[in-house]
Design an enzyme around this catalytic site. Sequence first.
Site, PDB file in Angstrom:
ATOM      1  CB  ILE A 202      -0.916   0.025   1.294  1.00 36.12           C
ATOM      2  CG1 ILE A 202      -2.035  -1.261   1.076  1.00 36.12           C
ATOM      3  CG2 ILE A 202      -1.808   1.438   1.253  1.00 36.12           C
ATOM      4  CD1 ILE A 202      -3.044  -1.294   2.355  1.00 36.12           C
ATOM      5  CG  HIS A 203       5.026   3.195   1.914  1.00 38.39           C
ATOM      6  ND1 HIS A 203       6.367   3.225   1.100  1.00 38.39           N
ATOM      7  CD2 HIS A 203       4.921   4.486   2.685  1.00 38.39           C
ATOM      8  CE1 HIS A 203       6.811   4.294   1.412  1.00 38.39           C
ATOM      9  NE2 HIS A 203       6.121   5.090   2.275  1.00 38.39           N
ATOM     10  CB  THR A 204       4.921   0.603  -3.287  1.00 40.74           C
ATOM     11  OG1 THR A 204       5.935   0.239  -2.147  1.00 40.74           O
ATOM     12  CG2 THR A 204       5.751   0.497  -4.425  1.00 40.74           C
TER      13      THR A 204
END
Length: 492
Positions: free
Chosen positions: A312-314
Amino acid sequence: MGKIYVAGIGPGSPDDITPAVLKAVSESDVVVGYKYYFQFITSYLRPGTECVDSGMKRERERAEQAFLLAEGGKTVCVISSGDAGIYGMSPLLFEMKAASKREKSEARFNSAEREQARPEVNKERGAEDIEIIPLPGISAFQKAASLLGAPIGHDFCVISLSDLMTPWATIERRIIAAATADFVTAVYNPRSNGRYWQLHRLRELFLKHRSGDTPVGYVRQAGREDQTVTVTSLNDFDPEEVDMFTVVIIGNSQSYIRDNCFITPRGYYSDVKCKMENVGAAIMLRSFQTIMGELRNPSYPLWHLWPLLHAIHTTADFDMESLLWMTPQATAKLYGKVADGTLKTIVTDVTMAASGIRKGALARLGIEVVCYINDERAVAMAKEQGITRAQASMRLAADEHPDALFAIGNAPTALLELCDLIRHGKCRPAGIVGAPVGFVHVEESKHAAKTMRDIPLIIIEGRKGGSNLAATLVNSILTYDDAEQLRPGRDV
């Protein structure tokens, strides 16, 4: 007119009574309270001090008695365990004083009616003129926290499960609010003979919003001779082991257990460490914390949560929560191969995926990344056999590194080819990260990969994927030793 001290005598140990409370007790003419608590302050009373016991669950009568004695010119000390302002006597005494003042000013009853009404609110006996002096004490949850380690180092709340004064529906709303807001939560009055199911319900509600790995500590008879201290997790917590003499503390998403100590970090150490090592790590940590606060299901096991946070961060795509598919313990199993040195090579389908894997982590762990997409042999094989270069590169990789971790982030043909090679016994990868992206054969390739038995798999289902996603999932494996303390961003 006398005065009333309202004093918290702490959780039960003489060492936990404050000097201010001891001074108030020693100068009082009368001490009012439940008789069990007199044993803790008897040695501090001056000769002739009267102790008045009103019995259990008779707090209102206790307050009325204190006002009557104070109106007679006595200095009165009303004692409560813990802190008198936390589920103690202070609120009741202040409410009673306010009610007396209000009733007198409104003059709602005539003299005859006053004689027949409740004396604490209607007689003109001067309760509104009595000075009330609250004195803080060490609360049970503070004592319990100190015995557990440092569980309340960040924002926390306290909830009582007693529904004698508060409807259960209200208590349940407060439990949900505490769980969703990521408060460290201390629980008072967790169980009694007649209140046996409420703590089970609290645990059920917390598990809907918190990871099962969330630390839980509980202390029975804190500060007393038969004190017991227990540290466990939300998954393993058994409400049946708790009774009315127990305080329960549930950690937040940052809490952890170290050397049997329950710790909730405030952020000083991790922030300073991040700034010293890598400014980007501090930003990534805050991003991870934000992501966890927005997950639909925050109770994923750590081996699933860690790669999900990376994904999700990427991508900034919360669809990853439903698209990330893994075999049980995949991240932990693959990191185990990294840690014991059996995983030495990572194969990617394209150079972009290789470039996204952390170089510092690779150097620290002694792992090489290889990609055959531009290898002259792959180019020639693809031309001669009428296959894609991605397929040819998988054949070369399977021949030279049959036990590598394969990370596919671009070409579905690479993933399909790898599956065929496995089925024909050409290779046995340590694991597969399958995240090809596109519209042709993409979903089919992932369905095929999910049938590879006994191989740790991390798959992004559907049409989404990409080299950056494959790389970040590999990074989650290489840094899995940081997952327990959620220290993202480490590159060495």
